[in-house]
Design a protein around this motif. Sequence first.
Motif: not given
Length: 265
Positions: A115-128, A176-184, A203-206
């Motif tokens: 429940c943090i209103w900011n981007h996940n700082p641990e992502l590297e090759d993953t979009g959000e 080029d993004t071809h994968r997605v996974g989300c959570a609510f 939603c995260n993207y790879y």
Amino acid sequence: MHQRSLSELQRVSGTSTPRDRASGRSAQQCHSSRLSRGENLRLCPPTGALLWAWLLLGALVFPGAWSFLTEDQEELLVELHNHYRGVVSPSASAMLPLRWDPSLKLIAEGYAAKCIWNHNPELEDTGENLFVGTGPLDLRVALEKWFLEHLDYEYNNNSCDEDKMCGHYTQMVWADTHRVGCAFHLCNQMEGLDWERVSFLVCNYYPAGNYEGERPYVEGDWCSRCPENLQRCENNLCGTSTRTMTITLTLPNPNLNPSLTLTPP
């Protein structure tokens, strides 16, 4: 009822973090909502203090598991993403379809539960992409908000209007993004946001999109530059042209009943 994409709040506060190729994280903009294709599908958080307390207690006991997305809703998220990817303007010469990725869903679940209103700082090759609202979460509305950022995006010079955000859109349609996974997740309080009882979509993207200085896709006739293994054009997206069919052969020996798989030319 309040609904915000991270980009909207960044626009108000004046803080946006462009992404660069070195970090591999999401770009200049943030994330928010989606367009619909059929009947409305709503995720309605429980009303009443007791129900909210029960749900939040469950979230504390099982912090990574409370995504509140059914399989139908996961399929809807994929369908909506691919719908928008197939209607970009100008047209895309090689837009890959998105497919659901359980590993990205797990990443989204773990972060949404914080429940943090900011981007996940641990992502590297993953979009959000992020979206938040104080009322029932409508997935179609969320993705539509993300996509409507295209109104502030200029493809020809790859720019976003001043004081606007376009990063949710460009990540959604990154070719080029071809994968997605989300959570609510239901959040009683949101760190970085003065709201209570919040519906939070992640939603995260790879692979990640939004590389600085790059357009989200290459303009051209639909599917005119699809990879060799994705030559079938379906809904303006590159798809596989091979289909398989299984033929069962009945042989005199009851112990033998092999299956033959044929791949048409």
